[in-house]
Design an enzyme around this catalytic site. Sequence first.
Site, mmCIF file in Angstrom:
data_model
loop_
_atom_site.group_PDB
_atom_site.id
_atom_site.type_symbol
_atom_site.label_atom_id
_atom_site.label_comp_id
_atom_site.label_asym_id
_atom_site.label_seq_id
_atom_site.Cartn_x
_atom_site.Cartn_y
_atom_site.Cartn_z
ATOM 1 N N THR A 19 0.833 -1.207 0.000
ATOM 2 C CA THR A 19 0.000 0.000 0.000
ATOM 3 C C THR A 19 0.865 1.254 0.000
ATOM 4 O O THR A 19 2.016 1.232 0.473
ATOM 5 C CB THR A 19 -0.897 0.005 1.257
ATOM 6 O OG1 THR A 19 -1.507 1.286 1.387
ATOM 7 C CG2 THR A 19 -0.111 -0.266 2.540
ATOM 8 N N GLU A 41 0.565 3.573 1.939
ATOM 9 C CA GLU A 41 0.717 4.083 3.303
ATOM 10 C C GLU A 41 2.057 3.748 3.932
ATOM 11 O O GLU A 41 2.418 4.313 4.959
ATOM 12 C CB GLU A 41 -0.398 3.538 4.192
ATOM 13 C CG GLU A 41 -1.743 3.937 3.699
ATOM 14 C CD GLU A 41 -2.810 3.784 4.760
ATOM 15 O OE1 GLU A 41 -2.472 3.565 5.929
ATOM 16 O OE2 GLU A 41 -3.979 3.892 4.392
ATOM 17 N N ASN A 72 -5.543 4.345 -2.539
ATOM 18 C CA ASN A 72 -6.882 3.950 -2.051
ATOM 19 C C ASN A 72 -7.776 3.432 -3.174
ATOM 20 O O ASN A 72 -8.023 4.142 -4.151
ATOM 21 C CB ASN A 72 -7.593 5.158 -1.440
ATOM 22 C CG ASN A 72 -7.063 5.501 -0.081
ATOM 23 O OD1 ASN A 72 -5.898 5.853 0.047
ATOM 24 N ND2 ASN A 72 -7.903 5.412 0.932
ATOM 25 N N ARG A 108 -9.516 11.233 12.941
ATOM 26 C CA ARG A 108 -8.734 10.020 13.231
ATOM 27 C C ARG A 108 -7.430 10.447 13.896
ATOM 28 O O ARG A 108 -6.730 11.327 13.348
ATOM 29 C CB ARG A 108 -8.456 9.308 11.912
ATOM 30 C CG ARG A 108 -7.507 8.137 12.004
ATOM 31 C CD ARG A 108 -7.234 7.546 10.619
ATOM 32 N NE ARG A 108 -8.348 6.767 10.113
ATOM 33 C CZ ARG A 108 -8.434 6.286 8.873
ATOM 34 N NH1 ARG A 108 -7.459 6.499 8.002
ATOM 35 N NH2 ARG A 108 -9.483 5.594 8.485
HETATM 36 P P1 NAD Z 1 -10.155 -6.457 3.190
HETATM 37 O O1 NAD Z 1 -10.040 -6.185 4.638
HETATM 38 O O2 NAD Z 1 -11.414 -6.099 2.477
HETATM 39 O O3 NAD Z 1 -9.888 -8.007 2.908
HETATM 40 C C1 NAD Z 1 -8.888 -8.738 3.558
HETATM 41 C C2 NAD Z 1 -9.184 -10.225 3.387
HETATM 42 O O4 NAD Z 1 -8.123 -10.957 4.031
HETATM 43 C C3 NAD Z 1 -10.496 -10.672 4.042
HETATM 44 O O5 NAD Z 1 -11.214 -11.518 3.167
HETATM 45 C C4 NAD Z 1 -10.037 -11.423 5.288
HETATM 46 O O6 NAD Z 1 -10.940 -12.462 5.684
HETATM 47 C C5 NAD Z 1 -8.699 -11.989 4.811
HETATM 48 N N1 NAD Z 1 -7.793 -12.287 5.932
HETATM 49 C C6 NAD Z 1 -7.497 -11.497 7.001
HETATM 50 N N2 NAD Z 1 -6.654 -12.127 7.833
HETATM 51 C C7 NAD Z 1 -6.381 -13.327 7.253
HETATM 52 C C8 NAD Z 1 -5.542 -14.415 7.624
HETATM 53 N N3 NAD Z 1 -4.837 -14.406 8.751
HETATM 54 N N4 NAD Z 1 -5.498 -15.491 6.795
HETATM 55 C C9 NAD Z 1 -6.235 -15.527 5.655
HETATM 56 N N5 NAD Z 1 -7.042 -14.533 5.271
HETATM 57 C C10 NAD Z 1 -7.108 -13.442 6.057
HETATM 58 O O7 NAD Z 1 -8.907 -5.736 2.531
HETATM 59 P P2 NAD Z 1 -8.742 -5.079 1.081
HETATM 60 O O8 NAD Z 1 -9.140 -3.661 1.149
HETATM 61 O O9 NAD Z 1 -9.341 -5.978 0.070
HETATM 62 O O10 NAD Z 1 -7.137 -5.110 0.960
HETATM 63 C C11 NAD Z 1 -6.492 -6.242 0.386
HETATM 64 C C12 NAD Z 1 -5.000 -5.973 0.344
HETATM 65 O O11 NAD Z 1 -4.729 -4.814 -0.426
HETATM 66 C C13 NAD Z 1 -4.369 -5.715 1.719
HETATM 67 O O12 NAD Z 1 -3.109 -6.333 1.742
HETATM 68 C C14 NAD Z 1 -4.241 -4.202 1.790
HETATM 69 O O13 NAD Z 1 -3.176 -3.840 2.614
HETATM 70 C C15 NAD Z 1 -3.960 -3.885 0.329
HETATM 71 N N6 NAD Z 1 -4.349 -2.546 -0.130
HETATM 72 C C16 NAD Z 1 -5.625 -2.090 0.070
HETATM 73 C C17 NAD Z 1 -5.999 -0.858 -0.453
HETATM 74 C C18 NAD Z 1 -7.406 -0.331 -0.275
HETATM 75 O O14 NAD Z 1 -7.666 0.803 -0.649
HETATM 76 N N7 NAD Z 1 -8.353 -1.101 0.238
HETATM 77 C C19 NAD Z 1 -5.072 -0.089 -1.169
HETATM 78 C C20 NAD Z 1 -3.772 -0.580 -1.347
HETATM 79 C C21 NAD Z 1 -3.433 -1.819 -0.840
HETATM 80 O O1 DAU Z 2 -3.969 4.193 0.838
HETATM 81 C C1 DAU Z 2 -4.282 2.836 0.758
HETATM 82 C C2 DAU Z 2 -5.074 2.458 1.970
HETATM 83 O O2 DAU Z 2 -6.375 2.986 1.782
HETATM 84 C C3 DAU Z 2 -5.135 0.964 2.206
HETATM 85 O O3 DAU Z 2 -3.837 0.499 2.474
HETATM 86 C C4 DAU Z 2 -6.068 0.636 3.367
HETATM 87 O O4 DAU Z 2 -6.210 -0.767 3.491
HETATM 88 C C5 DAU Z 2 -7.415 1.248 3.079
HETATM 89 O O5 DAU Z 2 -8.297 1.029 4.171
HETATM 90 C C6 DAU Z 2 -7.282 2.742 2.816
HETATM 91 O O6 DAU Z 2 -6.859 3.448 4.023
HETATM 92 P P1 DAU Z 2 -7.499 4.860 4.461
HETATM 93 O O7 DAU Z 2 -7.333 4.969 5.916
HETATM 94 O O8 DAU Z 2 -7.007 5.953 3.591
HETATM 95 O O9 DAU Z 2 -9.030 4.555 4.030
HETATM 96 P P2 DAU Z 2 -10.436 4.857 4.749
HETATM 97 O O10 DAU Z 2 -11.499 4.418 3.779
HETATM 98 O O11 DAU Z 2 -10.509 4.331 6.119
HETATM 99 O O12 DAU Z 2 -10.443 6.453 4.833
HETATM 100 C C7 DAU Z 2 -10.227 7.256 3.687
HETATM 101 C C8 DAU Z 2 -10.192 8.704 4.131
HETATM 102 O O13 DAU Z 2 -11.505 9.098 4.562
HETATM 103 C C9 DAU Z 2 -9.289 8.955 5.319
HETATM 104 O O14 DAU Z 2 -8.667 10.230 5.159
HETATM 105 C C10 DAU Z 2 -10.233 8.977 6.526
HETATM 106 C C11 DAU Z 2 -11.512 9.541 5.932
HETATM 107 N N1 DAU Z 2 -12.784 9.051 6.512
HETATM 108 C C12 DAU Z 2 -12.941 7.715 6.716
HETATM 109 C C13 DAU Z 2 -14.142 7.228 7.195
HETATM 110 C C14 DAU Z 2 -14.331 5.736 7.434
HETATM 111 C C15 DAU Z 2 -13.810 9.963 6.769
HETATM 112 O O15 DAU Z 2 -13.666 11.187 6.559
HETATM 113 N N2 DAU Z 2 -15.001 9.470 7.214
HETATM 114 C C16 DAU Z 2 -15.224 8.150 7.466
HETATM 115 O O16 DAU Z 2 -16.337 7.761 7.872
#
Ligand code: NAD
Ligand code: DAU
Length: 332
Positions: A116, A118, A172, A267
């Site tokens: 990520t 982050e 994100n 946060r």
């Molecule tokens: P998510 O939380 O929606 O999904 C995570 C999945 O991993 C779930 O299905 C959960 O059951 C599974 N999991 C958790 N612990 C586990 C374990 N110990 N063994 C097996 N499975 C397990 O997360 P996401 O948003 O889909 O993110 C997926 C990946 O992408 C993560 O590695 C996250 O760091 C990365 N990522 C996310 C974002 C984002 O914006 N969501 C952006 C960049 C990178």
């Molecule tokens: O940057 C990649 C990351 O993006 C991933 O690695 C993480 O898994 C993913 O959860 C996401 O992290 P953020 O913390 O940026 O995402 P989140 O959706 O929690 O929040 C996005 C922004 O919105 C952040 O600045 C916090 C703000 N926020 C979040 C929530 C849940 C709000 O203002 N209101 C809210 O209710």
Amino acid sequence: MLVTGGAGFIGTNFVRYTLEHHPNYRITVVDKLTYAGNKKNLEGLDIEFIQGDICDSALMDELVGNAECVVHFAAESHNDNSLCDPSPFVQTNIVGTFQLLEAVRRHGVRFHHISTDEVFGDLALDDPARFTEDTPYRPSSPYSATKAGSDHLVRAWIRSFGIPATLSQCSNNYGPWQHIEKFIPRQITNILCGLTPKLYGTGEQVRDWIHVDDHSAAVHAILDRGRLGESYIIGADNDHVNNRRVISLICELMGLGPDAFELVADRPGHDQRYAMDSTKIRRELGWEPRYTDRDTGMRAGLEATIAWYREHEDFWRPEKESVESAYAKRGQ
Ligand code: NAD
Ligand code: DAU
């Protein structure tokens, strides 16, 4: 292909994208099915599903041994949760990645690690810089620190043991099947429930939003043409869009006024600005995001995402009350 965390948000979209665009792969998903994973997301798909924990070394040895490549999404992924209880983050993100790397080392299997943006920490709001593959790591939250730790493990296993691996740092994501604890689906489902959308702090923070299908396409570009040992930054150039603009756009697209949201507690340690320089993957691998437009770069993708949440109430409704009551206890 072994996909870890394939029942979560990005994993589900990646599995579906792969079946549609790369049907040569036979897919096994391993997922622990934490609160964030849902087996129903994969219902009806021609894949093998194993419920299991990536920290289980015997299981990882067996599954990795049967695979030609591993795409590693499984993680604890929500910053706000990591501030309440960091322990599962250390366990899954660091120890789980370690167990996978050991299995990969034994079997010599191709590994792609999903990281990520982050891990780089944040930029000041008035800093026009963007993260590149050479930006030093400076994670802020327990979540991002454990993701950074897992990246360091992957790089050490590449250098010390020569495992055939690549990494990517994406910004994100948004799109269907995202858990409603996250910013965009939380606001969409709030409006669908008649609740007021909630913006942390003043909403000036910037996230470089990308549609999840663009992320999946980038991962496939890396699997097909990426250089082993390399990292690739993935981003769609949305670093001019702050949270306030995103929430206003959601309000407008759902028929409310652009200010129909409320400000709630910020946060702790909130990262200010993420911005990605994805020149390397664009130049070397010819990848380009498809969800772009002149406004925020998100209008078309958000419209589709809103329509999806309207049509898939069964995905989110059962958890909505408990997610909101946990946020309410924190003044959010
Ligand atoms: P998510 O939380 O929606 O999904 C995570 C999945 O991993 C779930 O299905 C959960 O059951 C599974 N999991 C958790 N612990 C586990 C374990 N110990 N063994 C097996 N499975 C397990 O997360 P996401 O948003 O889909 O993110 C997926 C990946 O992408 C993560 O590695 C996250 O760091 C990365 N990522 C996310 C974002 C984002 O914006 N969501 C952006 C960049 C990178
Ligand atoms: O940057 C990649 C990351 O993006 C991933 O690695 C993480 O898994 C993913 O959860 C996401 O992290 P953020 O913390 O940026 O995402 P989140 O959706 O929690 O929040 C996005 C922004 O919105 C952040 O600045 C916090 C703000 N926020 C979040 C929530 C849940 C709000 O203002 N209101 C809210 O209710």
